[in-house]
Every structure is written in structure tokens, then in C-alpha cells.
Design a protein around this motif. Sequence first.
Motif, PDB file in Angstrom:
ATOM      1  N   LEU A   1       0.856  -1.303   0.020  1.00  0.00           N
ATOM      2  CA  LEU A   1       0.063  -0.056  -0.033  1.00  0.00           C
ATOM      3  C   LEU A   1       0.897   1.374   0.069  1.00  0.00           C
ATOM      4  O   LEU A   1       1.999   1.181   0.666  1.00  0.00           O
ATOM      5  CB  LEU A   1      -0.881   0.161   1.263  1.00  0.00           C
ATOM      6  N   VAL A   2       0.477   2.269  -0.926  1.00  0.00           N
ATOM      7  CA  VAL A   2       1.191   3.624  -0.971  1.00  0.00           C
ATOM      8  C   VAL A   2       0.123   4.741  -0.701  1.00  0.00           C
ATOM      9  O   VAL A   2      -1.013   4.565  -1.231  1.00  0.00           O
ATOM     10  CB  VAL A   2       1.839   3.701  -2.299  1.00  0.00           C
ATOM     11  N   VAL A   3       0.094   5.635   0.266  1.00  0.00           N
ATOM     12  CA  VAL A   3      -0.677   6.636   0.858  1.00  0.00           C
ATOM     13  C   VAL A   3       0.038   7.784   0.502  1.00  0.00           C
ATOM     14  O   VAL A   3       1.146   8.123   1.063  1.00  0.00           O
ATOM     15  CB  VAL A   3      -0.871   6.314   2.432  1.00  0.00           C
ATOM     16  N   THR A   4      -0.322   8.501  -0.351  1.00  0.00           N
ATOM     17  CA  THR A   4       0.028   9.742  -0.817  1.00  0.00           C
ATOM     18  C   THR A   4      -0.717  11.094  -0.415  1.00  0.00           C
ATOM     19  O   THR A   4      -2.056  10.851  -0.356  1.00  0.00           O
ATOM     20  CB  THR A   4       0.595   9.576  -2.270  1.00  0.00           C
ATOM     21  N   PHE A   5      -0.260  12.097   0.178  1.00  0.00           N
ATOM     22  CA  PHE A   5      -0.840  13.058   0.719  1.00  0.00           C
ATOM     23  C   PHE A   5      -0.409  14.384  -0.398  1.00  0.00           C
ATOM     24  O   PHE A   5       0.789  14.385  -0.986  1.00  0.00           O
ATOM     25  CB  PHE A   5      -0.409  13.373   1.915  1.00  0.00           C
ATOM     26  N   ASN A   6      -1.429  15.155  -0.472  1.00  0.00           N
ATOM     27  CA  ASN A   6      -0.975  16.447  -1.298  1.00  0.00           C
ATOM     28  C   ASN A   6      -0.801  16.280  -2.733  1.00  0.00           C
ATOM     29  O   ASN A   6       0.154  16.599  -3.522  1.00  0.00           O
ATOM     30  CB  ASN A   6       0.071  17.332  -0.820  1.00  0.00           C
ATOM     31  N   LYS A   7      -1.515  14.839  -3.426  1.00  0.00           N
ATOM     32  CA  LYS A   7      -1.028  14.576  -4.391  1.00  0.00           C
ATOM     33  C   LYS A   7      -1.118  15.507  -5.552  1.00  0.00           C
ATOM     34  O   LYS A   7      -2.028  16.233  -5.639  1.00  0.00           O
ATOM     35  CB  LYS A   7      -1.995  13.243  -4.804  1.00  0.00           C
ATOM     36  N   GLY A   8      -0.389  15.322  -6.465  1.00  0.00           N
ATOM     37  CA  GLY A   8      -0.225  16.253  -7.635  1.00  0.00           C
ATOM     38  C   GLY A   8       0.297  17.681  -7.632  1.00  0.00           C
ATOM     39  O   GLY A   8       0.135  18.586  -8.301  1.00  0.00           O
TER      40      GLY A   8
END
Length: 481
Positions: A300-307
Amino acid sequence: GLMTQPSDQNIVATNGTSMTVAVPLVTTNTSGIFGIGNQRLSSVGYQQYNNSNGWPNRFTDVGSGNLSVGSNQPSTNATAKLSVPTTSGTYYYQLKLTYNNGSPKTVYSDVFAITVVPKPIDATGLVVTANQKSVLWGQQIGLNAQPMPTNSTATIGWRANPSDPKFGVFSSTSGQKTSFTTKAPANERDAVLQNDSGTPINLTATATNSDHSTVEGTASATLGGVYPITVQRGENFNVKPDALNGVQYPSNPDFRWFIYKDQTGTTEYTPSTSEHLVQNTDTLQWQNVQAPQGKLYYQLVVTFNKGTSSAFSWYTNIAPLTITATNPELHAVPNLQFALSSGTNPTIADFYKPNGVMMQYAPSKMVNTANWDGNNAGVLAITSGGSQWRLNVQFSPFKNMTTQRNLGGSSGGTAAFSLHFADGTTMAAKDDSQPVTLYNGATQNVTTTTSTDTSLKIPQTASIQPGTYQSTATWTLVKAP
């Protein structure tokens, strides 16, 4: 006059509500000539600053018993003893010095501070706790070190093992409370993530006492958050990292689960059209698993502020996902009916013969009842599902269906079966309710029929009642070698 001003002091508290603190001084001390020019310190008073009311402008005399003055001239050492609270804190004082002659007769000192520190209480133990036992790479672990006794004055320091900064850093390496922020690697396929069960780390606190003795406590955690799991083909399953239960995310999270064919993450698994994967929530959901038997990997990868330019991620380790075969299934077992080779039923006289009676299998014409699973075609059918399996069968003692009397006693064991099947499988058994193995360690599908070579031998029986005798065959299929 006063030649040296009182110095600030740090004092360790004693028992009680107040204590005596000696304040050293250097003062003039002259006898003069014929009493003229005499100047000797005769008394010392003090006032304490009050945080609420300020200076009282009223001096308390230390008393002659708390004042000592040397005899050297023209200056000498003197000591005034003040009453100071034992409560921890910093207190401000001013002295008033009175001389018995000479000029000036009264002198006031500069303000000085006396800081009271607690009496050292050594730590005899240290209990270290972490708010997370398992975290994703990039998550923070809150830490607390509780000394025993709880009012210990020992100083506390922190260290990690492994101590490599690539694992993370403490917000502070001293104090009872701190946190350890794990360091997210550069990308989801970093070598540090290629670990089946995550990376263990020990976070240790050391309490150092006033005599430099130490006690330690350790909290263990795992960096990664996911672990090896095993799933059977055809099943549904879901998995959510414990590290995400009740977590407060730093910003809106974007979830992405990966299924890889290898632990390096080089190739992703593509599900078939009959499978359904949910990969964009905190829980991986997989319905009707149809991946081939073997090992896959998940992450699992959890990304914040994606883009955005400020995007950052948390990562689980890349853990094994083992796909096992489906359970084997037993589809058909034969009904077994026996008669003489002539096709007729034996008579009572046949059982009296010295060699007993031998009967041969004949295709059954029995009518199945509700609790029968057999078939009259003599078919034995098993599908393996890709698993290794074993098939056992046991026969209950033959029983007269009219009188309910067993043939050969209550425990049976007189009738001997010799089973033969068209695929060449053979087996010997008795009607004693003891299981015997027909197939062992098999992996193939089996569809075969009962051979007419199958026989039933009953030894000479001195006493037998007329009627139909029946034994129940119990077939047990086991997923095992």
C-alpha cells in the motif's frame, strides 16, 4: 562596607518546608586607633522578593547565631545564614548589613538569586510505551518513558536500534515524552521495503540518576505495516494495516494498493475478468481470487497533497501473498452390493462351510435413502483443486437390517473387503470401523469405477440369522499429504 557582593546559588532542597542557606560575604573589619575608625559588621538582615507583592521593604534579622564574622583586618570573611523555602524555584534576596561604628553604618547588597532544585530521586525502573506497534514508513511513533518511582528526578535520553538515520529521527532525544518519525524511502520499490514482515526497530530510553547509575526500557515497533498472508483460490479476502486504525492523516490521503508478481515490484499482477479488486481505499479487497497457485506480493502507498510540489507518501513493506489451491472435493462414491459369483444371494448353509463364503461385487440396484451419498454405477470421483489430498474409507460392522444383530459380534471385523478400481487402485479393509487409506499424497483428479474384482470374504459363521446385512462405508477426503 561590603567588599564582595553575594553570589547566585543553586541549592538542593532538604526535607521540611524551609532550610538554612549560608551566604558568604567579604566585609571591612577595622579596629581603628583608640576606638576611632572602628568598623565591624554587627548584624545582617534580609528581605525576599514576592512575585505578587514585590519587595516588602522590611528586613528580617538573621540573628547572632546565624552570623559569623572573621577577625582579619582590614577585611574579613563573614557568613549569614538565611531561611529559604524548600519548594523548587528561584528566589530573590537583598541583604542589609549594619556596622557598629564608622561610616556608612548601614549597607545594602545587590539583589542575588537562590535557586532551589528538588532533592534527587533515583529511578529504579523505566517503562517505555509506543502508541503504535506497527507503522508505515513515513509515519510517526509517539513515545513515553515512565520512570519508577514516578517522581524520579533522573534525566532521560533516547536512542534507536538500528541507529541509522535512514530509519528515522527523534523529535527530541531527551525528556520523558518524544516521538520517532520514520523516514519514507525515495519510492515504493526501494530495497528497504522488500521485506516480508517489515523491519523491526527498538526505541530505548535511558534514565540517568544523580550518581550516574542508569536504568533502561525499550519499546519495539515494526516499520512496514503488512505481513505475509495466505489466500485460497476462489475465496474473497480483505486486509487493512493495523497502523491505519484510528490514525489522523496529515492531509487528505490517496490510497493505492499494488499486487506484484515479484518482491522487487517490477511486474504488476493483472486480475482476470472474473476477479474484482478494490485498490483505492485503506482496505485491499479481492473477490474470487483466481491467481495461479504460487506467491504474489502486495503493498500500500498512501500519498498526501497528490499532484502538488509538496506531495509526500507513506509506504508499507512489500509482503508475500501466497495463493493456495482450492480444497479437494469428493463428488461420488460407490454403493457396494455383493452376491455369489453366480449372481445369487448366499444361503445360511454357505456360511457354515469351512472356508466361509466369498462374494463378488455386482453393480448395485439399491435405492438410496436421504442419508446416502453413494451411486449405483460404482463411480468414485474426486477433484483435487490443485491440492494434495488423501482418501480414507471405513466400514461399520455388518448388521442384520431386521434384527439389528451384528455379524460376528458388536465390534465386527470378521468380514474382509478387497476393493479394486479401474485405475488399478486396490485396498483391503474389514468391517471394524477402522479407517484405511485408499489414496495418499495424491494431487490428480480421479474419476474411476469399481472393478468386478472387488470381493467380500466372510469366514465360517456358526450362527447367522436370515435377512439382509448392511455395512455403512464412510469416505473421508482430507486436504493433506
